[in-house]
Design a protein around this motif. Sequence first.
Motif, PDB file in Angstrom:
ATOM      1  N   ASN A  98       0.872  -1.162   0.053  1.00  0.00           N
ATOM      2  CA  ASN A  98      -0.036   0.014   0.002  1.00  0.00           C
ATOM      3  C   ASN A  98       0.699   1.129  -0.040  1.00  0.00           C
ATOM      4  N   THR A  99       2.216   1.073   0.394  1.00  0.00           N
ATOM      5  CA  THR A  99       3.027   2.495   0.230  1.00  0.00           C
ATOM      6  C   THR A  99       3.495   2.900  -1.119  1.00  0.00           C
ATOM      7  N   GLY A 100       3.403   1.760  -2.291  1.00  0.00           N
ATOM      8  CA  GLY A 100       3.806   2.083  -3.478  1.00  0.00           C
ATOM      9  C   GLY A 100       5.395   1.728  -3.531  1.00  0.00           C
ATOM     10  N   ALA A 101       5.981   1.131  -2.325  1.00  0.00           N
ATOM     11  CA  ALA A 101       7.200   0.957  -2.530  1.00  0.00           C
ATOM     12  C   ALA A 101       7.601  -0.353  -1.737  1.00  0.00           C
ATOM     13  N   PRO A 102       6.994  -1.479  -2.241  1.00  0.00           N
ATOM     14  CA  PRO A 102       7.041  -2.820  -1.474  1.00  0.00           C
ATOM     15  C   PRO A 102       8.353  -3.615  -1.829  1.00  0.00           C
ATOM     16  N   GLU A 103       9.134  -3.390  -2.956  1.00  0.00           N
ATOM     17  CA  GLU A 103      10.138  -3.921  -3.239  1.00  0.00           C
ATOM     18  C   GLU A 103      11.398  -3.429  -2.607  1.00  0.00           C
ATOM     19  N   LEU A 104      12.551  -4.142  -2.302  1.00  0.00           N
ATOM     20  CA  LEU A 104      13.946  -3.274  -2.064  1.00  0.00           C
ATOM     21  C   LEU A 104      14.425  -2.472  -3.206  1.00  0.00           C
ATOM     22  N   HIS A 105      15.039  -1.261  -2.329  1.00  0.00           N
ATOM     23  CA  HIS A 105      15.458  -0.146  -3.183  1.00  0.00           C
ATOM     24  C   HIS A 105      14.570   0.661  -4.158  1.00  0.00           C
ATOM     25  N   THR A 106      13.144   0.463  -3.594  1.00  0.00           N
ATOM     26  CA  THR A 106      12.029   1.590  -4.448  1.00  0.00           C
ATOM     27  C   THR A 106      11.652   2.423  -3.371  1.00  0.00           C
ATOM     28  N   PRO A 107      11.802   3.683  -3.791  1.00  0.00           N
ATOM     29  CA  PRO A 107      11.667   5.050  -2.970  1.00  0.00           C
ATOM     30  C   PRO A 107      10.145   5.257  -2.725  1.00  0.00           C
ATOM     31  N   LEU A 108       9.803   5.747  -1.982  1.00  0.00           N
ATOM     32  CA  LEU A 108       8.442   6.062  -1.456  1.00  0.00           C
ATOM     33  C   LEU A 108       8.099   7.339  -2.434  1.00  0.00           C
ATOM     34  N   PRO A 109       6.898   6.921  -2.772  1.00  0.00           N
ATOM     35  CA  PRO A 109       6.465   7.831  -3.840  1.00  0.00           C
ATOM     36  C   PRO A 109       5.876   9.150  -2.990  1.00  0.00           C
ATOM     37  N   GLN A 110       5.874  10.446  -3.842  1.00  0.00           N
ATOM     38  CA  GLN A 110       5.264  11.554  -3.189  1.00  0.00           C
ATOM     39  C   GLN A 110       3.699  11.428  -2.775  1.00  0.00           C
ATOM     40  N   GLY A 111       3.277  12.131  -1.880  1.00  0.00           N
ATOM     41  CA  GLY A 111       1.741  11.983  -1.604  1.00  0.00           C
ATOM     42  C   GLY A 111       1.426  10.966  -0.512  1.00  0.00           C
ATOM     43  N   GLN A 112       2.478   9.940  -0.323  1.00  0.00           N
ATOM     44  CA  GLN A 112       2.237   8.955   0.951  1.00  0.00           C
ATOM     45  C   GLN A 112       2.333   9.796   2.133  1.00  0.00           C
ATOM     46  N   VAL A 113       1.425   9.440   3.037  1.00  0.00           N
ATOM     47  CA  VAL A 113       1.253  10.189   4.255  1.00  0.00           C
ATOM     48  C   VAL A 113       2.750   9.608   5.165  1.00  0.00           C
ATOM     49  N   LEU A 114       3.190  10.640   5.881  1.00  0.00           N
ATOM     50  CA  LEU A 114       4.416  10.664   6.458  1.00  0.00           C
ATOM     51  C   LEU A 114       4.123  11.079   8.001  1.00  0.00           C
ATOM     52  N   PHE A 115       4.090   9.900   9.037  1.00  0.00           N
ATOM     53  CA  PHE A 115       3.539  10.507  10.418  1.00  0.00           C
ATOM     54  C   PHE A 115       4.801  11.595  10.924  1.00  0.00           C
ATOM     55  N   PRO A 116       6.016  11.618  10.678  1.00  0.00           N
ATOM     56  CA  PRO A 116       6.681  12.602  11.506  1.00  0.00           C
ATOM     57  C   PRO A 116       6.340  13.956  10.854  1.00  0.00           C
ATOM     58  N   GLN A 117       5.712  14.213   9.656  1.00  0.00           N
ATOM     59  CA  GLN A 117       5.334  15.216   8.955  1.00  0.00           C
ATOM     60  C   GLN A 117       4.115  15.915   9.958  1.00  0.00           C
ATOM     61  N   LEU A 118       3.186  14.870  10.392  1.00  0.00           N
ATOM     62  CA  LEU A 118       2.265  15.319  11.338  1.00  0.00           C
ATOM     63  C   LEU A 118       2.497  15.539  12.364  1.00  0.00           C
ATOM     64  N   LEU A 119       3.700  15.108  12.944  1.00  0.00           N
ATOM     65  CA  LEU A 119       4.094  15.727  14.378  1.00  0.00           C
ATOM     66  C   LEU A 119       4.737  17.015  14.126  1.00  0.00           C
ATOM     67  N   ARG A 120       5.410  17.194  12.967  1.00  0.00           N
ATOM     68  CA  ARG A 120       5.967  18.724  12.589  1.00  0.00           C
ATOM     69  C   ARG A 120       5.034  19.588  12.382  1.00  0.00           C
ATOM     70  N   ASP A 121       3.793  19.342  11.845  1.00  0.00           N
ATOM     71  CA  ASP A 121       2.665  20.246  11.744  1.00  0.00           C
ATOM     72  C   ASP A 121       2.249  20.478  13.074  1.00  0.00           C
ATOM     73  N   SER A 122       2.052  19.578  14.086  1.00  0.00           N
ATOM     74  CA  SER A 122       1.468  19.979  15.483  1.00  0.00           C
ATOM     75  C   SER A 122       2.622  20.498  16.436  1.00  0.00           C
ATOM     76  N   GLY A 123       3.904  21.101  15.904  1.00  0.00           N
ATOM     77  CA  GLY A 123       4.685  21.734  16.705  1.00  0.00           C
ATOM     78  C   GLY A 123       6.029  20.885  17.232  1.00  0.00           C
ATOM     79  N   TYR A 124       6.214  19.803  16.686  1.00  0.00           N
ATOM     80  CA  TYR A 124       7.415  19.064  17.018  1.00  0.00           C
ATOM     81  C   TYR A 124       8.580  19.220  16.137  1.00  0.00           C
ATOM     82  N   TYR A 125       9.755  19.394  16.579  1.00  0.00           N
ATOM     83  CA  TYR A 125      10.963  19.583  15.960  1.00  0.00           C
ATOM     84  C   TYR A 125      11.503  17.935  15.653  1.00  0.00           C
ATOM     85  N   THR A 126      11.599  17.789  14.384  1.00  0.00           N
ATOM     86  CA  THR A 126      11.699  16.215  13.906  1.00  0.00           C
ATOM     87  C   THR A 126      13.233  16.445  13.212  1.00  0.00           C
TER      88      THR A 126
END
Length: 488
Positions: A98-126
Amino acid sequence: MCVLVRSFNWLCFLFSLVLLNQSAFAEDKTSPARPNIILIFADDVSWNDLGCYGHPTIRTPNLDRLAKEGLRFDNAYLTTSSCSPSRCSVITGRYPHNTGAPELHTPLPQGQVLFPQLLRDSGYYTVISGKQHMGNYALTAFDHVSKGKGPGREADWVPILKKRPKDKPFFCWFASVDAHRAWQASKEYQPHQPSEVVVPPYLIDSPETRRDLAQYYDEISRIDFFTGKILDELKTQGIDDNTLVLFFADNGRPFPRCKTRLYDSGIKTPMMVRWPAVVKPETVSKSLVSSIDIGPTVLELAGAPIDPRIQGVSFQKLLTQPDAITRDYAFAEHNWHVFKAHERMVRSGDWLYIRNAWPEQRNLCVESIDFPSGEVLWQRFKAGKLNQYQQDVFLKPRPKEELYLVTEDPYQFNNLAAKPEYADELARLRGVLNQWTEETGDTIPENPTLDRNQRPGAPKPPEFEHREMPGDAKQAHAINAPGPVRAR
């Protein structure tokens, strides 16, 4: 006059009560400080290769301390036993297909959710430091990005903690390359001797294997050393009480029948959480958790929103109620990792079920062929000198289905799938896996990625390219359904 004085005193009393109530109300409304959060990733470490999980000789005093001062999970499972897909799964809280990157050495596609970004948006230094292996898009979730320093890339972790902004909570994704091959010696630990090694029964007990395992132990001792440095620094800064430190690995040890595989030696991970303000010391949870649950748990603890694209479930409850249940099923995948593969697994209760889409081929990993312990195994195979436990990587064809009672068969040696007395359990887990496959959009590729390396005795493969990946046919990268989590 006395009446007036008494009335005045009474009014003063009432006024003071109002002030006290307002003060109490204000205190009730004041939220406790959000925790600082540190994730420490080991690389290629199996669940029982730490002292706190019962290993008799490996030296991991700081990781043992982490477990003693917090919570140890005894049934934590990864979604895949492969480096980059595992990391992409953790950072998104989604299954590999479901990530679009299920095989070794495949980069995560743009647009996938990133939970550290949600932390950053809520005021965390990441922060991310060390091994990344997820592509450039994943790094956009972090205020500070470092490739790390030193042989294991851990040497800048404490300096990062020293230099962090002091006016906001922080989230650190600290990812070591220990214990990934090739081995790198350093001075942070006492080297292990081959005589101290515990050789698993599916490997050859030989001088080559023992030296190989001893060096693997040394790599684990290095990440243990730097974990201790982090704990000490948190105490020095006076923030250890409200800092959650979570340790786990991305996949199993880099040895035959471990890395990439869906047995406990490959897919089960050590996981410990230390958070003195909340978690009681010397706590153990046998509840089932998945690595895709880390993201939603961290978000809930931080008071940040849990994006609906996240398929994992929070295990926050387990931090104070270790016997609670947050999931009844844990699922995992084995996709292309140098060699073509498509296996699926579900763990439920004491049972482990595996289904293999391509049983006609050997289930290989590079570590089964190219390194000392694997080379010795192949030499003994050619000489016809393997016992029944050492023959797994040479099976051809393999079983299409495997069923194990894990509590009685910790190495998963005794496949019960063909035994009539277990037909009901087999049917139940088939149904659960079928439901997960359908709801999450998993597929078996018609034009799969082929072997990159040459299999022993096979012709050289064509020039390598990633082809159709699991989930592509159903656009699984856009599907958010988690499949079954709790039994009905």
